[in-house]
Design an enzyme around this catalytic site. Structure first.
Site, short mmCIF file in Angstrom:
data_model
loop_
_atom_site.label_atom_id
_atom_site.label_comp_id
_atom_site.label_asym_id
_atom_site.label_seq_id
_atom_site.Cartn_x
_atom_site.Cartn_y
_atom_site.Cartn_z
N ARG A 141 51.38 25.23 43.21
CA ARG A 141 52.79 24.82 43.16
C ARG A 141 53.72 25.94 42.73
O ARG A 141 54.93 25.80 42.84
CB ARG A 141 52.93 23.60 42.22
CG ARG A 141 52.23 22.37 42.79
CD ARG A 141 52.29 21.20 41.83
NE ARG A 141 53.59 20.59 41.79
CZ ARG A 141 53.89 19.53 41.03
NH1 ARG A 141 52.96 19.00 40.25
NH2 ARG A 141 55.08 19.02 41.04
N HIS B 242 46.53 30.66 47.58
CA HIS B 242 47.21 30.51 46.29
C HIS B 242 46.63 31.39 45.18
O HIS B 242 46.99 31.21 44.02
CB HIS B 242 47.24 29.05 45.84
CG HIS B 242 47.81 28.11 46.85
ND1 HIS B 242 49.05 28.30 47.41
CD2 HIS B 242 47.30 27.00 47.41
CE1 HIS B 242 49.28 27.33 48.28
NE2 HIS B 242 48.24 26.54 48.30
N PRO C 214 48.02 21.78 32.91
CA PRO C 214 47.59 22.15 31.57
C PRO C 214 48.60 21.81 30.50
O PRO C 214 49.77 22.15 30.62
CB PRO C 214 47.44 23.66 31.67
CG PRO C 214 48.23 24.06 32.86
CD PRO C 214 48.79 22.87 33.50
N GLU C 215 48.13 21.18 29.47
CA GLU C 215 48.89 21.12 28.23
C GLU C 215 48.22 22.09 27.27
O GLU C 215 47.35 22.84 27.66
CB GLU C 215 48.91 19.69 27.68
CG GLU C 215 49.64 18.74 28.63
CD GLU C 215 49.88 17.38 28.02
OE1 GLU C 215 50.05 17.30 26.80
OE2 GLU C 215 49.89 16.40 28.77
#
Length: 271
Positions: free
Chosen positions: A110, A91, A2-3
């Site tokens: 991550r 996750h 995401p930006e």
DNA sequence: AAACACCCCTGCGGGC
DNA sequence: TGCCCGCAGGGGTGTT
């Protein structure tokens, strides 16, 4: 993943489910995020969510007692609103369970993402205290870029990705904005004229606003909170298009590494 | 001080 | 089919 546009799309997706709801439970399955998730996060239980806001790429869940849960999606973070009874998958690190029976579920393979806790009356965490202006407000104007860049040897691409200069411009949109402004990403920030910073400022605002309108950019796995992809990928001019013809002049798009990150530009259109 | 390199971590796609 | 390699949207930290 995401930006700024993807974070904003996430905010718009989750806010209606959170606003006005009480938090009934906090489930942390894995505390090992970018920073360890504090035990004190559970102090949010019992509080009412008054708003979901955004600062840079951080999402702020504002509580009635002025406390805040602060989320960052890192590279691979994703937020979904689900019935709290839906079994977690791999996750799924954090659930914020609501009185409605729904929960906000944070998934991040991550673990570059973060969940910070700002207790009532505490200062905002240091990570958020030295951020530059929001790109989509009038606080971000061309004269700022010009002023801060004078004498700087750093590549203009790195310069606009510096969160102290302006927040929320990540790798995709830095590439896209520089293409739109016709500026070579390798150019030294101090050697870009005030006039060209005008164009770059407009380009940054434009590309971010359009990406939000189109639901963000889905590359591998970004989805809006409803599970649908974002559609801005179709609008990318240079990012990920190495070797393909420039949309404007058909010159093959070049790629190289600047600041350890993949960079794409048109050698004809960008000088 | 400024400009870099490096690291955290997992998954995935491509090449063999 | 499987293994290995390189790479990925961020950003703090440490070194020159």
């Amino acid at each position: 993943m995401p930006e700024l546009p993807e974070v904003e799309v996430s905010r718009l997706g989750i806010a209606p489910y959170l606003q006005g709801e009480h938090i009934t439970q906090l489930i942390v399955r894995d505390r090992r995020l970018r920073w360890p998730v504090e035990e004190a996060l559970s102090d949010a239980v019992g509080q009412k969510v008054v708003a979901v806001t955004r600062r840079a790429k951080y999402l702020l869940i504002e509580l009635q007692n002025t406390g805040r849960i602060i989320l960052h999606l890192g590279m691979s973070g994703k937020l979904r609103v689900l019935d709290a009874a839906v079994p977690p998958v791999k996750h799924d690190h954090i659930d914020i369970v609501l009185a409605s029976g729904k929960c906000l579920r944070f998934n991040d393979p991550r673990r570059f993402g973060a969940c910070l806790w700002q207790a009532p009356g505490q200062d905002i965490p240091a990570q958020l205290s030295h951020l530059g202006p929001e790109p989509l407000t009038t606080d971000f104007a061309a004269d700022r870029l010009t002023r801060l860049s004078r004498g700087k040897q750093v590549a203009v691409k790195n310069f606009i990705m510096d969160n102290a200069v302006v927040v929320g411009v990540g790798n995709i949109y830095a590439n896209e904005a520089l293409f739109m402004a016709g500026i070579d990403p390798r150019r030294k920030a101090g050697n870009v004229s005030a006039k060209r910073y005008e164009r770059l400022t407009v380009a940054i605002k434009d590309v971010l606003a359009k990406a939000i309108q189109q639901g963000g950019t889905t590359l591998k796995d970004f989805t809006q909170t409803d599970g649908n992809p974002g559609y801005f990928k179709q609008s990318l001019n240079v990012y990920g298009r190495a070797g393909k013809p420039c949309m404007v002049c058909e010159t093959p798009i070049k790629s190289l590494t600047i600041g350890q990150r993949n960079t794409f530009y048109c050698p004809q259109c960008q000088r």
